[in-house]
Design a protein around this motif. Structure first.
Motif, PDB file in Angstrom:
ATOM      1  N   TYR A   1     -24.070 -52.393  -0.381  1.00 52.56           N
ATOM      2  CA  TYR A   1     -25.462 -52.802  -0.500  1.00 52.56           C
ATOM      3  C   TYR A   1     -26.061 -52.334  -1.829  1.00 52.56           C
ATOM      4  O   TYR A   1     -26.789 -53.084  -2.483  1.00 52.56           O
ATOM      5  N   ALA A   2     -25.740 -51.110  -2.231  1.00 55.86           N
ATOM      6  CA  ALA A   2     -26.245 -50.595  -3.511  1.00 55.86           C
ATOM      7  C   ALA A   2     -25.671 -51.405  -4.676  1.00 55.86           C
ATOM      8  O   ALA A   2     -26.402 -51.749  -5.620  1.00 55.86           O
ATOM      9  N   LEU A   3     -24.380 -51.729  -4.630  1.00 51.01           N
ATOM     10  CA  LEU A   3     -23.775 -52.540  -5.700  1.00 51.01           C
ATOM     11  C   LEU A   3     -24.359 -53.949  -5.721  1.00 51.01           C
ATOM     12  O   LEU A   3     -24.582 -54.517  -6.794  1.00 51.01           O
ATOM     13  N   GLN A   4     -24.608 -54.519  -4.553  1.00 52.88           N
ATOM     14  CA  GLN A   4     -25.198 -55.853  -4.471  1.00 52.88           C
ATOM     15  C   GLN A   4     -26.595 -55.855  -5.086  1.00 52.88           C
ATOM     16  O   GLN A   4     -26.939 -56.751  -5.855  1.00 52.88           O
ATOM     17  N   SER A   5     -27.393 -54.853  -4.777  1.00 51.16           N
ATOM     18  CA  SER A   5     -28.747 -54.763  -5.328  1.00 51.16           C
ATOM     19  C   SER A   5     -28.712 -54.588  -6.842  1.00 51.16           C
ATOM     20  O   SER A   5     -29.486 -55.212  -7.569  1.00 51.16           O
ATOM     21  N   GLU A   6     -27.819 -53.737  -7.331  1.00 54.20           N
ATOM     22  CA  GLU A   6     -27.728 -53.507  -8.775  1.00 54.20           C
ATOM     23  C   GLU A   6     -27.228 -54.756  -9.509  1.00 54.20           C
ATOM     24  O   GLU A   6     -27.721 -55.077 -10.587  1.00 54.20           O
ATOM     25  N   ALA A   7     -26.269 -55.458  -8.934  1.00 53.93           N
ATOM     26  CA  ALA A   7     -25.774 -56.691  -9.567  1.00 53.93           C
ATOM     27  C   ALA A   7     -26.894 -57.729  -9.659  1.00 53.93           C
ATOM     28  O   ALA A   7     -27.029 -58.423 -10.678  1.00 53.93           O
ATOM     29  N   GLN A   8     -27.712 -57.832  -8.619  1.00 50.74           N
ATOM     30  CA  GLN A   8     -28.835 -58.769  -8.661  1.00 50.74           C
ATOM     31  C   GLN A   8     -29.869 -58.326  -9.684  1.00 50.74           C
ATOM     32  O   GLN A   8     -30.452 -59.144 -10.389  1.00 50.74           O
ATOM     33  N   PHE A   9     -30.087 -57.009  -9.803  1.00 53.01           N
ATOM     34  CA  PHE A   9     -31.022 -56.478 -10.785  1.00 53.01           C
ATOM     35  C   PHE A   9     -30.537 -56.765 -12.207  1.00 53.01           C
ATOM     36  O   PHE A   9     -31.329 -57.143 -13.084  1.00 53.01           O
ATOM     37  N   VAL A  10     -29.248 -56.600 -12.461  1.00 57.44           N
ATOM     38  CA  VAL A  10     -28.672 -56.894 -13.779  1.00 57.44           C
ATOM     39  C   VAL A  10     -28.809 -58.384 -14.079  1.00 57.44           C
ATOM     40  O   VAL A  10     -29.175 -58.779 -15.192  1.00 57.44           O
ATOM     41  N   ALA A  11     -28.523 -59.238 -13.089  1.00 57.07           N
ATOM     42  CA  ALA A  11     -28.647 -60.683 -13.295  1.00 57.07           C
ATOM     43  C   ALA A  11     -30.100 -61.074 -13.589  1.00 57.07           C
ATOM     44  O   ALA A  11     -30.356 -61.937 -14.440  1.00 57.07           O
ATOM     45  N   ALA A  12     -31.046 -60.426 -12.923  1.00 59.94           N
ATOM     46  CA  ALA A  12     -32.463 -60.716 -13.199  1.00 59.94           C
ATOM     47  C   ALA A  12     -32.843 -60.289 -14.613  1.00 59.94           C
ATOM     48  O   ALA A  12     -33.580 -60.992 -15.309  1.00 59.94           O
ATOM     49  N   GLY A  13     -32.317 -59.155 -15.070  1.00 61.82           N
ATOM     50  CA  GLY A  13     -32.570 -58.728 -16.450  1.00 61.82           C
ATOM     51  C   GLY A  13     -31.937 -59.670 -17.457  1.00 61.82           C
ATOM     52  O   GLY A  13     -32.511 -59.967 -18.500  1.00 61.82           O
TER      53      GLY A  13
ATOM     54  N   VAL B   1     -14.939 -52.707  -3.615  1.00 59.92           N
ATOM     55  CA  VAL B   1     -16.178 -53.236  -3.055  1.00 59.92           C
ATOM     56  C   VAL B   1     -16.899 -53.956  -4.188  1.00 59.92           C
ATOM     57  O   VAL B   1     -17.068 -53.403  -5.269  1.00 59.92           O
ATOM     58  N   THR B   2     -17.316 -55.203  -3.944  1.00 64.62           N
ATOM     59  CA  THR B   2     -17.904 -56.029  -4.994  1.00 64.62           C
ATOM     60  C   THR B   2     -19.318 -56.465  -4.629  1.00 64.62           C
ATOM     61  O   THR B   2     -19.561 -56.938  -3.523  1.00 64.62           O
ATOM     62  N   GLY B   3     -20.224 -56.312  -5.594  1.00 65.00           N
ATOM     63  CA  GLY B   3     -21.578 -56.827  -5.473  1.00 65.00           C
ATOM     64  C   GLY B   3     -21.778 -57.941  -6.493  1.00 65.00           C
ATOM     65  O   GLY B   3     -21.340 -57.820  -7.628  1.00 65.00           O
ATOM     66  N   LYS B   4     -22.425 -59.024  -6.067  1.00 61.71           N
ATOM     67  CA  LYS B   4     -22.624 -60.182  -6.952  1.00 61.71           C
ATOM     68  C   LYS B   4     -24.099 -60.518  -7.048  1.00 61.71           C
ATOM     69  O   LYS B   4     -24.824 -60.471  -6.058  1.00 61.71           O
ATOM     70  N   GLY B   5     -24.521 -60.874  -8.261  1.00 62.84           N
ATOM     71  CA  GLY B   5     -25.896 -61.288  -8.500  1.00 62.84           C
ATOM     72  C   GLY B   5     -25.940 -62.554  -9.333  1.00 62.84           C
ATOM     73  O   GLY B   5     -25.094 -62.756 -10.207  1.00 62.84           O
ATOM     74  N   THR B   6     -26.900 -63.407  -9.059  1.00 62.04           N
ATOM     75  CA  THR B   6     -27.046 -64.682  -9.765  1.00 62.04           C
ATOM     76  C   THR B   6     -28.521 -64.924 -10.070  1.00 62.04           C
ATOM     77  O   THR B   6     -29.384 -64.604  -9.261  1.00 62.04           O
ATOM     78  N   SER B   7     -28.774 -65.486 -11.240  1.00 63.27           N
ATOM     79  CA  SER B   7     -30.131 -65.842 -11.623  1.00 63.27           C
ATOM     80  C   SER B   7     -30.065 -66.998 -12.626  1.00 63.27           C
ATOM     81  O   SER B   7     -28.978 -67.401 -13.038  1.00 63.27           O
ATOM     82  N   VAL B   8     -31.213 -67.501 -12.998  1.00 64.80           N
ATOM     83  CA  VAL B   8     -31.295 -68.593 -13.972  1.00 64.80           C
ATOM     84  C   VAL B   8     -32.041 -68.083 -15.191  1.00 64.80           C
ATOM     85  O   VAL B   8     -33.099 -67.470 -15.071  1.00 64.80           O
ATOM     86  N   SER B   9     -31.486 -68.333 -16.367  1.00 68.09           N
ATOM     87  CA  SER B   9     -32.072 -67.837 -17.610  1.00 68.09           C
ATOM     88  C   SER B   9     -33.437 -68.462 -17.862  1.00 68.09           C
ATOM     89  O   SER B   9     -33.615 -69.665 -17.749  1.00 68.09           O
ATOM     90  N   ALA B  10     -34.382 -67.596 -18.211  1.00 70.09           N
ATOM     91  CA  ALA B  10     -35.726 -68.039 -18.594  1.00 70.09           C
ATOM     92  C   ALA B  10     -35.968 -67.772 -20.071  1.00 70.09           C
ATOM     93  O   ALA B  10     -37.104 -67.784 -20.530  1.00 70.09           O
TER      94      ALA B  10
ATOM     95  N   SER C   1     -31.477 -62.819 -16.982  1.00 73.82           N
ATOM     96  CA  SER C   1     -32.266 -64.050 -17.015  1.00 73.82           C
ATOM     97  C   SER C   1     -33.503 -63.879 -17.878  1.00 73.82           C
ATOM     98  O   SER C   1     -33.929 -64.800 -18.549  1.00 73.82           O
ATOM     99  N   ARG C   2     -34.069 -62.689 -17.882  1.00 75.98           N
ATOM    100  CA  ARG C   2     -35.263 -62.425 -18.691  1.00 75.98           C
ATOM    101  C   ARG C   2     -34.935 -62.451 -20.174  1.00 75.98           C
ATOM    102  O   ARG C   2     -35.674 -63.001 -20.976  1.00 75.98           O
TER     103      ARG C   2
END
Length: 137
Positions: free
Chosen positions: A33-45, A114-123, A47-48
């Motif tokens: 769960y921690a890796l999943q949250s961090e991967a999503q946080f990195v993907a959001a960054g 253990v793998t966490g994945k994050g996805t976002s769209v570039s802005a 995208s920014r």
């Protein structure tokens, strides 16, 4: 009478085994769960800023130190390393870290990735931000 003593030890063994396996499983799920949250946080960054920057890398290192994880053991894969991607492009981050299964000296320890994945769209719109340094993990 002897059968009750033997069955009591058997039941205690099963309960202790169940508790140990449950604790290890909860530890693995919390790390995922921690890796999943961090991967999503990195993907959001990403995208920014349009890609993987030195600021995002510093934040990832900070996360690893707070979670007492060895950064050298972590495998980080990003879809936009080293250069920005334009607006509307999908950016992804995947963080893999080995979870160590161990129960004292009873069982030989082994590791499971253990793998966490994050996805976002570039802005990111080229030319709108300055002073960014892009890097790769």
């Amino acid at each position: 009478m002897l059968d009750r003593v033997i069955s009591l030890f058997g039941v205690l063994f099963v309960l202790i085994l169940f508790a140990v396996c449950g604790a290890v499983f909860i530890g693995m799920i919390s790390q995922w769960y921690a890796l999943q949250s961090e991967a999503q946080f990195v993907a959001a960054g990403m995208s920014r800023y349009g890609g993987y920057t030195t600021d995002i890398d510093a934040q990832l290192k900070n996360f690893m130190s707070q979670m007492k994880m060895d950064r050298a053991k972590a495998q980080v894969k990003v879809s936009a390393p080293g250069a920005p991607v334009p607006w509307g492009t999908v950016v992804t981050c995947e963080i893999t870290y080995p979870f160590r299964f161990a129960a004292g000296k009873f069982f030989p320890p082994f590791e499971v990735p253990v793998t966490g994945k994050g996805t976002s769209v570039s802005a990111y719109i080229p030319g709108t931000m300055s002073g960014l340094t892009y890097t790769s993990p």
